[in-house]
Design a protein around this motif. Structure first.
Motif, PDB file in Angstrom:
ATOM      1  N   TRP A  10       0.819  -1.216   0.000  1.00 16.75           N
ATOM      2  CA  TRP A  10       0.000   0.000   0.000  1.00 16.75           C
ATOM      3  C   TRP A  10       0.853   1.266   0.000  1.00 16.75           C
ATOM      4  CZ3 TRP A  10       0.645   3.430   3.897  1.00 16.75           C
ATOM      5  CH2 TRP A  10       1.131   2.960   5.115  1.00 16.75           C
ATOM      6  N   GLN A  11       2.102   1.178   0.498  1.00 19.29           N
ATOM      7  CA  GLN A  11       2.983   2.349   0.531  1.00 19.29           C
ATOM      8  C   GLN A  11       3.342   2.839  -0.870  1.00 19.29           C
ATOM      9  OE1 GLN A  11       3.492  -0.514   2.204  1.00 19.29           O
ATOM     10  NE2 GLN A  11       4.317  -0.141   4.241  1.00 19.29           N
ATOM     11  N   ALA A  12       3.180   1.991  -1.881  1.00 15.59           N
ATOM     12  CA  ALA A  12       3.483   2.393  -3.257  1.00 15.59           C
ATOM     13  C   ALA A  12       2.430   3.354  -3.804  1.00 15.59           C
ATOM     14  CB  ALA A  12       3.574   1.163  -4.164  1.00 15.59           C
ATOM     15  N   LEU A  13       1.245   3.343  -3.226  1.00 14.88           N
ATOM     16  CA  LEU A  13       0.133   4.133  -3.737  1.00 14.88           C
ATOM     17  C   LEU A  13       0.257   5.591  -3.325  1.00 14.88           C
ATOM     18  CD1 LEU A  13      -2.424   3.607  -5.413  1.00 14.88           C
ATOM     19  CD2 LEU A  13      -3.653   3.392  -3.252  1.00 14.88           C
ATOM     20  N   THR A  14       0.051   6.477  -4.283  1.00 20.29           N
ATOM     21  CA  THR A  14       0.007   7.912  -4.027  1.00 20.29           C
ATOM     22  C   THR A  14      -1.200   8.441  -4.786  1.00 20.29           C
ATOM     23  OG1 THR A  14       1.331   9.953  -4.017  1.00 20.29           O
ATOM     24  CG2 THR A  14       1.594   8.498  -5.930  1.00 20.29           C
ATOM     25  N   SER A  15      -1.271   9.739  -4.986  1.00 20.31           N
ATOM     26  CA  SER A  15      -2.382  10.280  -5.766  1.00 20.31           C
ATOM     27  C   SER A  15      -1.879  11.368  -6.689  1.00 20.31           C
ATOM     28  CB  SER A  15      -3.491  10.811  -4.860  1.00 20.31           C
ATOM     29  OG  SER A  15      -3.038  11.936  -4.148  1.00 20.31           O
ATOM     30  N   LYS A  19      -6.598  11.282  -7.785  1.00 23.31           N
ATOM     31  CA  LYS A  19      -6.847   9.924  -8.260  1.00 23.31           C
ATOM     32  C   LYS A  19      -5.645   9.040  -7.941  1.00 23.31           C
ATOM     33  CE  LYS A  19      -9.917  11.521 -11.805  1.00 23.31           C
ATOM     34  NZ  LYS A  19     -10.188  11.697 -13.201  1.00 23.31           N
ATOM     35  N   PRO A  20      -5.859   7.722  -7.809  1.00 25.06           N
ATOM     36  CA  PRO A  20      -4.759   6.814  -7.473  1.00 25.06           C
ATOM     37  C   PRO A  20      -3.636   6.847  -8.512  1.00 25.06           C
ATOM     38  CG  PRO A  20      -6.875   5.670  -7.368  1.00 25.06           C
ATOM     39  CD  PRO A  20      -7.126   7.012  -7.979  1.00 25.06           C
ATOM     40  N   ALA A  21      -2.405   6.749  -8.019  1.00 25.31           N
ATOM     41  CA  ALA A  21      -1.237   6.759  -8.894  1.00 25.31           C
ATOM     42  C   ALA A  21      -0.077   6.086  -8.169  1.00 25.31           C
ATOM     43  CB  ALA A  21      -0.851   8.198  -9.265  1.00 25.31           C
ATOM     44  N   VAL A  22       0.959   5.760  -8.922  1.00 24.81           N
ATOM     45  CA  VAL A  22       2.208   5.245  -8.365  1.00 24.81           C
ATOM     46  C   VAL A  22       3.362   5.963  -9.057  1.00 24.81           C
ATOM     47  CG1 VAL A  22       1.286   2.958  -7.772  1.00 24.81           C
ATOM     48  CG2 VAL A  22       2.358   3.317 -10.005  1.00 24.81           C
ATOM     49  N   TRP A  23       4.529   5.914  -8.439  1.00 25.83           N
ATOM     50  CA  TRP A  23       5.742   6.433  -9.049  1.00 25.83           C
ATOM     51  C   TRP A  23       6.404   5.299  -9.820  1.00 25.83           C
ATOM     52  CZ3 TRP A  23       6.869  11.445  -9.198  1.00 25.83           C
ATOM     53  CH2 TRP A  23       6.326  12.289  -8.231  1.00 25.83           C
ATOM     54  N   VAL A  24       6.780   5.566 -11.077  1.00 27.07           N
ATOM     55  CA  VAL A  24       7.505   4.585 -11.881  1.00 27.07           C
ATOM     56  C   VAL A  24       8.865   5.173 -12.247  1.00 27.07           C
ATOM     57  CG1 VAL A  24       5.457   3.416 -12.785  1.00 27.07           C
ATOM     58  CG2 VAL A  24       6.403   5.374 -14.021  1.00 27.07           C
ATOM     59  N   VAL A  25       9.833   4.273 -12.500  1.00 27.04           N
ATOM     60  CA  VAL A  25      11.204   4.683 -12.797  1.00 27.04           C
ATOM     61  C   VAL A  25      11.504   4.402 -14.265  1.00 27.04           C
ATOM     62  CG1 VAL A  25      13.640   4.376 -12.203  1.00 27.04           C
ATOM     63  CG2 VAL A  25      11.869   4.105 -10.434  1.00 27.04           C
ATOM     64  N   LYS A  30      16.658   6.665 -15.067  1.00 25.80           N
ATOM     65  CA  LYS A  30      16.429   6.441 -13.627  1.00 25.80           C
ATOM     66  C   LYS A  30      15.621   7.575 -12.996  1.00 25.80           C
ATOM     67  CE  LYS A  30      18.858   2.645 -13.435  1.00 25.80           C
ATOM     68  NZ  LYS A  30      18.184   1.453 -13.829  1.00 25.80           N
ATOM     69  N   ALA A  31      14.962   8.386 -13.831  1.00 30.24           N
ATOM     70  CA  ALA A  31      14.111   9.467 -13.335  1.00 30.24           C
ATOM     71  C   ALA A  31      12.716   8.922 -13.053  1.00 30.24           C
ATOM     72  CB  ALA A  31      14.035  10.597 -14.359  1.00 30.24           C
ATOM     73  N   VAL A  32      12.070   9.462 -12.039  1.00 23.14           N
ATOM     74  CA  VAL A  32      10.730   9.015 -11.679  1.00 23.14           C
ATOM     75  C   VAL A  32       9.667   9.882 -12.348  1.00 23.14           C
ATOM     76  CG1 VAL A  32      11.420   7.995  -9.474  1.00 23.14           C
ATOM     77  CG2 VAL A  32      10.694  10.386  -9.550  1.00 23.14           C
ATOM     78  N   ALA A  33       8.515   9.256 -12.553  1.00 24.04           N
ATOM     79  CA  ALA A  33       7.343   9.949 -13.083  1.00 24.04           C
ATOM     80  C   ALA A  33       6.116   9.347 -12.429  1.00 24.04           C
ATOM     81  CB  ALA A  33       7.261   9.782 -14.597  1.00 24.04           C
ATOM     82  N   ILE A  34       5.065  10.128 -12.348  1.00 19.55           N
ATOM     83  CA  ILE A  34       3.829   9.651 -11.745  1.00 19.55           C
ATOM     84  C   ILE A  34       3.015   8.924 -12.818  1.00 19.55           C
ATOM     85  CG2 ILE A  34       2.384  11.684 -12.134  1.00 19.55           C
ATOM     86  CD1 ILE A  34       2.593  10.227  -8.729  1.00 19.55           C
ATOM     87  N   ALA A  55       4.064  -4.160 -18.320  1.00 22.92           N
ATOM     88  CA  ALA A  55       4.934  -5.259 -17.895  1.00 22.92           C
ATOM     89  C   ALA A  55       6.378  -4.785 -17.849  1.00 22.92           C
ATOM     90  CB  ALA A  55       4.795  -6.440 -18.847  1.00 22.92           C
ATOM     91  N   GLY A  56       7.062  -5.108 -16.767  1.00 26.33           N
ATOM     92  CA  GLY A  56       8.471  -4.777 -16.636  1.00 26.33           C
ATOM     93  C   GLY A  56       8.766  -3.411 -16.029  1.00 26.33           C
ATOM     94  N   GLN A  57       7.750  -2.591 -15.808  1.00 24.47           N
ATOM     95  CA  GLN A  57       8.009  -1.277 -15.210  1.00 24.47           C
ATOM     96  C   GLN A  57       8.466  -1.436 -13.766  1.00 24.47           C
ATOM     97  OE1 GLN A  57       4.276   0.939 -16.110  1.00 24.47           O
ATOM     98  NE2 GLN A  57       5.685   2.542 -16.751  1.00 24.47           N
ATOM     99  N   THR A  58       9.359  -0.542 -13.348  1.00 23.26           N
ATOM    100  CA  THR A  58       9.812  -0.499 -11.962  1.00 23.26           C
ATOM    101  C   THR A  58       8.958   0.508 -11.215  1.00 23.26           C
ATOM    102  OG1 THR A  58      12.062  -1.071 -12.600  1.00 23.26           O
ATOM    103  CG2 THR A  58      11.773  -0.040 -10.444  1.00 23.26           C
ATOM    104  N   VAL A  59       8.339   0.062 -10.133  1.00 21.01           N
ATOM    105  CA  VAL A  59       7.478   0.906  -9.314  1.00 21.01           C
ATOM    106  C   VAL A  59       8.176   1.200  -7.990  1.00 21.01           C
ATOM    107  CG1 VAL A  59       5.262   1.025  -8.107  1.00 21.01           C
ATOM    108  CG2 VAL A  59       5.393  -0.068 -10.346  1.00 21.01           C
ATOM    109  N   VAL A  60       8.145   2.444  -7.559  1.00 18.36           N
ATOM    110  CA  VAL A  60       8.708   2.830  -6.264  1.00 18.36           C
ATOM    111  C   VAL A  60       7.734   2.350  -5.185  1.00 18.36           C
ATOM    112  CG1 VAL A  60       9.386   4.754  -4.787  1.00 18.36           C
ATOM    113  CG2 VAL A  60       9.879   4.827  -7.246  1.00 18.36           C
ATOM    114  N   THR A  61       8.235   1.563  -4.241  1.00 11.71           N
ATOM    115  CA  THR A  61       7.362   1.021  -3.198  1.00 11.71           C
ATOM    116  C   THR A  61       7.615   1.600  -1.818  1.00 11.71           C
ATOM    117  OG1 THR A  61       8.830  -0.870  -2.852  1.00 11.71           O
ATOM    118  CG2 THR A  61       7.012  -1.167  -4.423  1.00 11.71           C
TER     119      THR A  61
END
Length: 80
Positions: A10-15, A19-25, A30-34, A55-61
């Protein structure tokens, strides 16, 4: 991902815009985006994501509250 749920802590979830979102790398920079996502279900310690990830995306948790778009981060392999 369409048609298959991804379970994240659940810590991966932001907004984003309320609306629900996550940070991906980005794998190259190596830059993050919502990334806006669709939550299918909330568990005790997890969320099931239905759409919004590829598939294969890195999610910040962890530590998402410290991020801003374009910030470059170090990644580690997650336990599977």
């Amino acid at each position: 991902m369409h048609g298959q749920a991804v379970t994240l802590p659940w810590q991966a979830l932001t907004s984003s815009d309320g609306k629900p979102a996550v940070w991906v790398v980005d794998p190259a920079s190596k830059a993050v985006a919502i990334a806006p996502v669709t939550v299918l279900a909330y568990g005790t310690a997890t969320v099931a994501i239905g759409d919004g990830l590829k598939a294969g995306q890195t999610v910040v948790t962890a530590g998402g509250q410290l991020l801003s778009p374009g910030l470059v981060v170090e990644t580690t392999e997650a336990a599977r």
